[in-house]
Motif scaffolding. Structure first.
Motif, PDB file in Angstrom:
ATOM      1  N   GLU A  76      51.190 -24.761 -11.815  1.00 22.32           N
ATOM      2  CA  GLU A  76      49.619 -24.640 -12.508  1.00 22.32           C
ATOM      3  C   GLU A  76      49.026 -23.211 -12.325  1.00 22.32           C
ATOM      4  OE1 GLU A  76      47.994 -27.361 -13.781  1.00 22.32           O
ATOM      5  OE2 GLU A  76      46.536 -26.194 -14.154  1.00 22.32           O
ATOM      6  N   SER A  77      49.515 -22.510 -11.246  1.00 22.68           N
ATOM      7  CA  SER A  77      48.962 -21.373 -10.945  1.00 22.68           C
ATOM      8  C   SER A  77      49.440 -20.265 -11.352  1.00 22.68           C
ATOM      9  CB  SER A  77      48.618 -21.730  -9.381  1.00 22.68           C
ATOM     10  OG  SER A  77      48.609 -20.070  -8.908  1.00 22.68           O
ATOM     11  N   HIS A 134      54.418 -26.125 -17.564  1.00 24.93           N
ATOM     12  CA  HIS A 134      53.474 -26.954 -17.274  1.00 24.93           C
ATOM     13  C   HIS A 134      52.062 -27.125 -17.468  1.00 24.93           C
ATOM     14  CE1 HIS A 134      51.286 -29.643 -14.496  1.00 24.93           C
ATOM     15  NE2 HIS A 134      50.381 -28.885 -14.059  1.00 24.93           N
ATOM     16  N   THR A 135      51.597 -25.849 -17.932  1.00 22.96           N
ATOM     17  CA  THR A 135      50.090 -25.676 -18.438  1.00 22.96           C
ATOM     18  C   THR A 135      50.281 -26.200 -20.084  1.00 22.96           C
ATOM     19  OG1 THR A 135      50.217 -23.529 -19.236  1.00 22.96           O
ATOM     20  CG2 THR A 135      49.719 -23.962 -16.685  1.00 22.96           C
ATOM     21  N   HIS A 136      51.351 -26.257 -20.499  1.00 20.13           N
ATOM     22  CA  HIS A 136      51.355 -26.416 -22.157  1.00 20.13           C
ATOM     23  C   HIS A 136      50.553 -25.456 -23.004  1.00 20.13           C
ATOM     24  CE1 HIS A 136      52.517 -30.936 -21.171  1.00 20.13           C
ATOM     25  NE2 HIS A 136      52.808 -30.110 -20.495  1.00 20.13           N
ATOM     26  N   THR A 181      51.362 -18.564 -22.847  1.00 17.66           N
ATOM     27  CA  THR A 181      50.533 -16.865 -22.471  1.00 17.66           C
ATOM     28  C   THR A 181      51.104 -16.013 -23.228  1.00 17.66           C
ATOM     29  OG1 THR A 181      52.071 -17.017 -20.497  1.00 17.66           O
ATOM     30  CG2 THR A 181      49.897 -18.060 -20.270  1.00 17.66           C
ATOM     31  N   ASP A 228      53.431 -18.714 -19.034  1.00 12.37           N
ATOM     32  CA  ASP A 228      53.733 -20.224 -19.388  1.00 12.37           C
ATOM     33  C   ASP A 228      54.337 -20.096 -21.000  1.00 12.37           C
ATOM     34  OD1 ASP A 228      52.595 -23.065 -18.293  1.00 12.37           O
ATOM     35  OD2 ASP A 228      53.738 -22.969 -20.315  1.00 12.37           O
ATOM     36  N   ILE A 277      46.394 -30.128 -24.714  1.00 14.24           N
ATOM     37  CA  ILE A 277      47.690 -30.122 -24.163  1.00 14.24           C
ATOM     38  C   ILE A 277      48.759 -31.413 -24.206  1.00 14.24           C
ATOM     39  CG2 ILE A 277      46.891 -28.537 -22.156  1.00 14.24           C
ATOM     40  CD1 ILE A 277      46.929 -31.047 -20.196  1.00 14.24           C
TER      41      ILE A 277
END
Ligand SMILES: [Fe+2]
Ligand SMILES: [Fe+2]
Length: 273
Positions: free
Chosen positions: A166-167, A189-191, A194, A209, A220
């Motif tokens: 997540e981070s 994971h964040t979908h 970036t 990501d 998401i």
């Protein structure tokens, strides 16, 4: 004589039926047009948005994925656990805690694998973050141990890492800790894809990501109507899956198989028509 460059596609979380349809409709042509040699896709949300069934894993493998990584949703559906032991190309995060006592059962499945394709060896390691997630074993220590071991081999493999976290700070920290020693560290994971893809220390492709392979008009992956209602009411209504056009998202990394250095990284988004 090995190829001068191998091209690797790393794709983000496949989400639900639209995600699987996008993989099936877009991936074969994409892999062929781009001349991809090896393909790793995260499948943790492929089956109904949560987890990955054996049947859906085979569908993703059948259209060109060489390895399917997992994440926090991998263990949510118990019915899917046997597939983790039965399909060597299907991974779950490696840092699920080890057994403590003699006779304790290990977590189902495997967190990494070394695969050979066209005389090139690829080590794929799946890890999960801990910030804003469950307290697994330390992903940094797990990565360090395995990467040191692979790099000390006489003929080390190309090392690819899917860090399901997540981070952003945790993902950048792992990327920079391993910079120069692996060919790619990618976040999932964040979908949300970036735009920070880059090559670290002239050797390691990195992106925070990869983005999602799934429905474009979604929150998401979930139906926006449901997601908005959940946010407004704070009631955990059952997730609904949208029906709309999908997208394939990820990065292409070009790697010199002799030096195992990443030479180029390209972020991709291919939309269904
Ligand atoms: Fe996911
Ligand atoms: Fe996840």
């Amino acid at each position: 004589m090995k190829n001068e460059t191998v091209k690797i596609f790393l794709g983000g979380d496949v989400f639900g039926p639209v995600g699987i349809r996008s993989v099936e409709s877009l991936l074969p042509e994409f892999l062929s047009n781009e001349g991809i040699d090896f393909c790793v896709i995260n499948g943790e949300n492929a089956s109904g948005g949560i987890g990955l069934s054996e049947e859906d894993a085979h569908r993703i493998l059948a259209v060109g994925a060489d390895v399917i990584t997992g994440g926090n949703h991998t263990f949510e559906k118990r019915d899917y656990w046997p597939a983790l032991s039965e399909i060597p190309q299907m991974l779950r995060p490696a840092n699920f805690p080890e057994p403590v006592r003699n006779g304790d059962e290990p977590s189902p499945g495997r967190g990494y694998g070394v695969y050979e394709k066209n005389s090139v060896r690829y080590a794929v390691l799946n890890l999960q973050g801990r910030e804003f997630m469950t307290p697994l074993d330390c992903p940094f220590r797990t990565a360090e141990g395995l990467v040191s071991q692979w790099n000390s081999e006489e003929s080390p493999p190309i090392i690819l890492i899917d860090f399901h976290a997540e981070s952003p700070q945790e993902k950048e920290a792992l990327g920079l800790m391993l910079a120069g020693r692996v060919s790619a560290v990618v976040g999932t994971h964040t979908h949300v894809q970036t735009a920070d893809e880059r090559i670290l220390e002239d050797a390691t492709a990195y992106i925070t990501d990869l983005g999602m392979i799934g429905p474009v008009l979604s929150v998401i992956g979930a139906d926006p109507k449901f997601a908005i209602k959940r946010n407004i009411t704070q009631v955990l209504y059952r997730m609904e899956l949208p029906e709309c056009a999908g997208a394939l998202r990820g990065i292409i990394v070009s790697v010199n198989p002799e030096t195992r250095k990443a030479l180029a990284v390209k972020r991709v988004e291919v939309l269904e028509k």
